[in-house]
Enzyme design. Sequence first.
Site, mmCIF file in Angstrom:
data_model
loop_
_atom_site.group_PDB
_atom_site.id
_atom_site.type_symbol
_atom_site.label_atom_id
_atom_site.label_comp_id
_atom_site.label_asym_id
_atom_site.label_seq_id
_atom_site.Cartn_x
_atom_site.Cartn_y
_atom_site.Cartn_z
ATOM 1 N N HIS A 89 0.883 -1.153 0.123
ATOM 2 C CA HIS A 89 -0.024 0.155 -0.060
ATOM 3 C C HIS A 89 0.956 1.259 -0.041
ATOM 4 O O HIS A 89 0.650 2.178 -0.729
ATOM 5 C CB HIS A 89 -0.841 -0.070 1.247
ATOM 6 C CG HIS A 89 -1.869 1.165 1.457
ATOM 7 N ND1 HIS A 89 -3.149 1.076 1.312
ATOM 8 C CD2 HIS A 89 -1.585 2.526 1.587
ATOM 9 C CE1 HIS A 89 -3.661 2.232 1.470
ATOM 10 N NE2 HIS A 89 -2.651 3.276 1.671
ATOM 11 N N GLU A 90 1.902 1.151 0.974
ATOM 12 C CA GLU A 90 2.532 2.444 1.040
ATOM 13 C C GLU A 90 3.752 2.609 -0.066
ATOM 14 O O GLU A 90 4.052 3.900 -0.697
ATOM 15 C CB GLU A 90 3.429 2.544 2.286
ATOM 16 C CG GLU A 90 2.477 2.544 3.511
ATOM 17 C CD GLU A 90 1.446 3.658 3.479
ATOM 18 O OE1 GLU A 90 1.755 4.845 2.984
ATOM 19 O OE2 GLU A 90 0.408 3.271 4.138
ATOM 20 N N HIS A 93 2.114 4.131 -3.080
ATOM 21 C CA HIS A 93 1.971 5.729 -3.025
ATOM 22 C C HIS A 93 3.250 6.202 -3.346
ATOM 23 O O HIS A 93 3.489 7.104 -4.015
ATOM 24 C CB HIS A 93 1.654 5.969 -1.452
ATOM 25 C CG HIS A 93 0.344 5.732 -0.991
ATOM 26 N ND1 HIS A 93 -0.873 6.557 -1.705
ATOM 27 C CD2 HIS A 93 -0.230 5.315 -0.112
ATOM 28 C CE1 HIS A 93 -1.992 6.293 -1.132
ATOM 29 N NE2 HIS A 93 -1.639 5.561 -0.032
#
Length: 186
Positions: A89-90, A93
């Site tokens: 997820h990170e 980003h």
Amino acid sequence: MMAPALPDPDTARLDALEREALHRALIERVEAAWRLCREVHPALPRPAVWLDLRGKSAGQAHFGRGGLRFNPVLLDENRRAFLVEVVPHEMAHWLVHHLEDGPRARPHGREWQTVMRSLFGLVPSTTHRFDTRRASPAPYRYRCACREHGFTARRHALARRGSRYRCRHCAQTLVYCDRSVFEKTV
């Protein structure tokens, strides 16, 4: 949906890890995710990794600091899910931000969702379902007409200095319950 691109971590091995070894496992997972991202964006810089995030957030891509921040309490309590879900997820980003139009992209917009699906082989999810009580203690109790609210030390200090808070449900001003009152109601 394709299979996840990163190897599935061994749950028994993860559960046996002590704190430092678990932190190394997290860094290794970030490194593996970064190498995968470099296959589509070779110029992607390597993110620094910090385990200094507190509160209810599991992770954060921090572009100003140049890396990824993670919550060590939530990592310890949700080891496998953290490595399988939060790290990609990170990293998604991180990758989207470094694309040509990345700084203008919405945080969980189309680009981020595409990276989650196409690169990591995961269903894009914007929130986690971890129990955050230990990671985000709110030891100061306030009441309104409909419920009890937990305040952090920072919010409690602001309330003691005169800030007023209202319940979002009943709109009543929240009132501090000292510990003796709280213990009688529990």
